[in-house]
Design an enzyme around this catalytic site. Structure first.
Site, PDB file in Angstrom:
ATOM      1  N   LYS A   1       0.853  -1.203   0.000  1.00 26.93           N
ATOM      2  CA  LYS A   1       0.000   0.000   0.000  1.00 26.93           C
ATOM      3  C   LYS A   1       0.882   1.244   0.000  1.00 26.93           C
ATOM      4  CE  LYS A   1      -3.318   2.559   2.894  1.00 26.93           C
ATOM      5  NZ  LYS A   1      -4.227   2.554   4.066  1.00 26.93           N
TER       6      LYS A   1
ATOM      7  N   ASP B   1      -2.588  10.098   3.854  1.00 27.13           N
ATOM      8  CA  ASP B   1      -3.997   9.716   3.982  1.00 27.13           C
ATOM      9  C   ASP B   1      -4.732  10.716   4.868  1.00 27.13           C
ATOM     10  OD1 ASP B   1      -6.444   8.513   4.105  1.00 27.13           O
ATOM     11  OD2 ASP B   1      -5.794   6.805   5.340  1.00 27.13           O
TER      12      ASP B   1
ATOM     13  N   LYS C   1     -10.326  12.784   8.123  1.00 30.02           N
ATOM     14  CA  LYS C   1      -9.915  12.334   9.452  1.00 30.02           C
ATOM     15  C   LYS C   1      -9.899  13.516  10.410  1.00 30.02           C
ATOM     16  CE  LYS C   1      -6.796   8.569   8.112  1.00 30.02           C
ATOM     17  NZ  LYS C   1      -7.510   7.479   8.769  1.00 30.02           N
TER      18      LYS C   1
ATOM     19  N   ASP D   1       1.475   6.173   5.772  1.00 30.75           N
ATOM     20  CA  ASP D   1       0.518   5.242   5.166  1.00 30.75           C
ATOM     21  C   ASP D   1       1.067   4.571   3.902  1.00 30.75           C
ATOM     22  OD1 ASP D   1      -1.895   3.977   5.580  1.00 30.75           O
ATOM     23  OD2 ASP D   1      -3.090   5.459   4.481  1.00 30.75           O
TER      24      ASP D   1
ATOM     25  N   ASP E   1     -12.265   7.152   3.489  1.00 28.08           N
ATOM     26  CA  ASP E   1     -11.083   6.882   4.313  1.00 28.08           C
ATOM     27  C   ASP E   1     -10.706   5.395   4.284  1.00 28.08           C
ATOM     28  OD1 ASP E   1      -8.972   7.430   5.963  1.00 28.08           O
ATOM     29  OD2 ASP E   1     -10.165   7.652   7.789  1.00 28.08           O
TER      30      ASP E   1
ATOM     31  N   ARG F   1      -7.803  -0.410   0.683  1.00 22.14           N
ATOM     32  CA  ARG F   1      -8.348  -1.580  -0.019  1.00 22.14           C
ATOM     33  C   ARG F   1      -8.723  -1.234  -1.458  1.00 22.14           C
ATOM     34  NH1 ARG F   1     -12.924  -2.026   4.525  1.00 22.14           N
ATOM     35  NH2 ARG F   1     -11.285  -0.958   5.660  1.00 22.14           N
TER      36      ARG F   1
HETATM   37  N1  BES Z   1      -4.461   4.310   6.882  1.00 26.28           N
HETATM   38  C1  BES Z   1      -5.645   4.069   7.603  1.00 26.28           C
HETATM   39  C2  BES Z   1      -5.465   3.021   8.696  1.00 26.28           C
HETATM   40  C3  BES Z   1      -4.738   3.484   9.915  1.00 26.28           C
HETATM   41  C4  BES Z   1      -5.355   4.275  10.853  1.00 26.28           C
HETATM   42  C5  BES Z   1      -3.445   3.088  10.138  1.00 26.28           C
HETATM   43  C6  BES Z   1      -4.670   4.682  11.982  1.00 26.28           C
HETATM   44  C7  BES Z   1      -2.761   3.472  11.268  1.00 26.28           C
HETATM   45  C8  BES Z   1      -3.373   4.287  12.195  1.00 26.28           C
HETATM   46  C9  BES Z   1      -6.741   3.563   6.676  1.00 26.28           C
HETATM   47  O1  BES Z   1      -6.721   4.084   5.393  1.00 26.28           O
HETATM   48  C10 BES Z   1      -8.037   3.981   7.284  1.00 26.28           C
HETATM   49  O2  BES Z   1      -8.277   5.145   7.377  1.00 26.28           O
HETATM   50  N2  BES Z   1      -8.841   3.006   7.690  1.00 26.28           N
HETATM   51  C11 BES Z   1     -10.094   3.286   8.297  1.00 26.28           C
HETATM   52  C12 BES Z   1     -11.089   2.299   7.763  1.00 26.28           C
HETATM   53  C13 BES Z   1     -12.503   2.601   8.155  1.00 26.28           C
HETATM   54  C14 BES Z   1     -12.981   3.881   7.491  1.00 26.28           C
HETATM   55  C15 BES Z   1     -13.375   1.446   7.749  1.00 26.28           C
HETATM   56  C16 BES Z   1      -9.916   3.123   9.812  1.00 26.28           C
HETATM   57  O3  BES Z   1      -9.196   2.211  10.239  1.00 26.28           O
HETATM   58  O4  BES Z   1     -10.464   3.924  10.545  1.00 26.28           O
HETATM   59 ZN    ZN Z   2      -4.910   4.687   4.712  1.00 31.47          ZN
HETATM   60 MN    MN Z   3      -7.746   5.926   5.257  1.00 32.22          MN
END
Ligand code: BES
Ligand code: ZN
Ligand code: MN
Length: 494
Positions: free
Chosen positions: A265, A270, A277, A288, A347, A351
């Site tokens: 990835k 992000d 966020k 990220d 967010d 995936r």
């Molecule tokens: N890059 C983030 C995941 C992440 C969050 C990694 C905090 C490390 C610390 C990912 O893209 C993301 O934002 N995931 C969301 C998914 C949700 C919207 C289903 C998450 O984990 O909140």
């Molecule tokens: Zn992310």
């Molecule tokens: Mn994200």
């Protein structure tokens, strides 16, 4: 740091810093015994008085009569009865940390005593080299002036009682290659997002390709459109920064050997996109792209060692930003596989870029595919910061990766991919939604990916909790390069 192996009497060995290890109880190793005798028993007395029992405790002596070394550092391996891999790592990590801030220009580690606990010499040397080198890592490429003090000694010798063999020398080479890969991954991770863009990742792939004669293809936005990666493009449409799709190939095996494909990835920042966020800690979303960085790091390790395997690296890279052109919640996009996706949360972008890369992976008829991603905050809730999440559609592959994690000290833990969880991805408008609600967020994210990985054996490493540290030690860890390197070394029969 340059590493070498030397057969020498430790008390006569000239070095800026002689490093010894000892158990909290029982017989000292032969090298410690020799130094103790040379110091007329002074070392033994000092150890008894001042060295804590706990593995990783240190005693630094500015000088020791009877030895040729300028300084002597002794690290505890803990109680002999409790000695294991973890105790060895604690001791080595403590030694590494001490060396990183010491003024010693050279160091010599008494390695015969290091294996007195019964671990094999090659494995121990590999671990020691990788750990010591990683402990002396420093990132300063965006400072006005670099620190004038070097990070750790320039040379480190492993002092052995007997002669070393080819296996020992190879192990040191492997440890150094793992640390070199890890250091590349840390550098890329630590670079701020205004320095490390998708093009920077592509340029890094380009210099690896040049140095090690790898095959490289880089697609720009137009190229990604032509490939038909509608899901990846949906994330990239919110930023003016050019996305890149990087395809790197290392051919060390036979032409007909099916390759291992690593997918990383590469979200260089992000923000969450329109599903923005919260502001606090958002700077950490420059990390990220650590999955992508670990793939590039692995290529460095594997190419340095000329491993006899075939390896493909796939990196979808873009920023995830909100803008007038950004993808919106509720938008439906068509992935490269043809399956449609309702983007309910912008967010959950990792995936969306990975699924198209997974479909692209099919063309290599891979032996297996492993994707590496800072994918879900939920993984940090489940496993914290010590352990990566592992999900797979093949139990043998999962077992192989878990074992590599155990052996390298870069551990992962498996979560289930049961069919029941797939139901959470149901969409009223498209073939699937890109989120599955609050419960089991790491699993539903992997369920989403699994729908694009049906053609081959596949595993997914969620490194959201392990790829970087927050707080005072904020920075990229270079994980899971050690796990992946171990996995690939084993695949190469080493
Ligand atoms: N890059 C983030 C995941 C992440 C969050 C990694 C905090 C490390 C610390 C990912 O893209 C993301 O934002 N995931 C969301 C998914 C949700 C919207 C289903 C998450 O984990 O909140
Ligand atoms: Zn992310
Ligand atoms: Mn994200």
């Amino acid at each position: 740091m340059e590493f070498s192996i030397k057969a020498a009497a430790p008390e006569k060995h000239k070095t800026d810093c002689l490093i010894l290890v000892c158990f909290a109880s029982g017989e000292p190793g032969p090298q410690l015994a020799a130094i103790d005798a040379a110091s007329n028993g002074l070392l033994g007395k000092l150890l008894k008085r001042d060295l804590d029992e706990k593995a990783g405790s240190l005693l630094a002596l500015p000088t020791l009569p009877g030895t040729a070394a300028e300084r002597v550092l002794i690290a505890s391996l803990g109680k002999r009865a409790e000695f294991n891999d973890k105790a060895l790592r604690s001791a080595l990590a403590a030694i590494g940390k001490w060396l990183a801030s010491s003024k010693a220009k050279s160091a010599a580690l008494c390695a015969t005593d290091l294996i007195a606990g019964g671990l094999a010499l090659p494995a121990t040397l590999r671990t020691a080299t990788a750990l010591l080198m990683d402990a002396c890592y420093r990132f300063e490429s965006v400072r006005a002036k670099p620190e004038d003090k070097p990070a750790g000694p320039a040379r480190l010798e492993f002092v052995l009682q007997g002669k070393s063999d080819a296996a020992a020398r190879l192990a040191v080479e492997q440890g150094a290659a793992i640390a070199a890969g890890q250091s590349l991954a840390r550098d890329l991770g630590n670079l701020p997002a205004n320095y490390c863009t998708p093009s920077t990742l592509a340029d890094t792939a380009k210099s690896l390709a040049r140095e090690y004669k790898l095959k490289l293809k880089v697609y720009d936005r137009e190229g990604i459109e032509e490939l038909g990666m509608g899901s990846f493009l949906a994330v990239a449409q919110g930023t003016r920064e050019e996305p890149r799709f990087i395809v790197l190939e290392y051919k060390g095996g036979k032409a007909k050997d099916a390759p291992v494909v690593l997918v990383g990835k590469g979200i260089t920042f992000d923000s969450g996109g329109i599903s923005l966020k919260p502001g606090e800690g958002m700077d950490e979303m420059k990390f990220d792209m650590c999955g992508a960085a670990s793939v590039l790091g692995c290529f460095r390790t594997i190419a340095k060692l000329s491993l006899p395997i075939n390896l493909v690296g796939l990196i979808p890279a873009t920023e995830n930003l909100p803008s007038g052109t950004a993808v919106k919640p509720g938008d439906v996009v068509t992935s490269l596989s043809g399956q449609t996706i309702e983007i309910l949360n912008t967010d959950a972008e990792g995936r969306l870029i990975l699924c198209d890369a997974l479909t692209y992976a099919e063309r290599f008829k891979p032996a297996c595919v492993v994707d590496i991603a800072t994918l879900t905050g939920a993984c940090i809730i489940a496993l914290g910061h010590h352990t990566s999440g592992l999900l797979a559609n093949d139990d043998d592959l999962a077992a192989e990766l878990l074992k590599a994690g155990q052996a390298s000290g870069d551990r992962a833990w498996q979560l289930p991919l049961f069919d029941e969880y797939q139901e959470q991805l149901k969409s009223n408008f498209a073939d699937m939604a890109n989120i599955g609600g609050r419960p089991a967020g790491t699993i539903t994210a992997a369920c989403f990916l699994s729908r694009y990985a049906k053609a081959y054996k596949w595993a997914h490493l969620d490194i959201a909790g392990t790829a970087w540290k927050s707080g005072a030690d904020k920075g990229a860890t270079g994980r899971p390069v050690p796990l992946l390197a171990e996995f690939l070394l084993k695949r190469a029969g080493l």
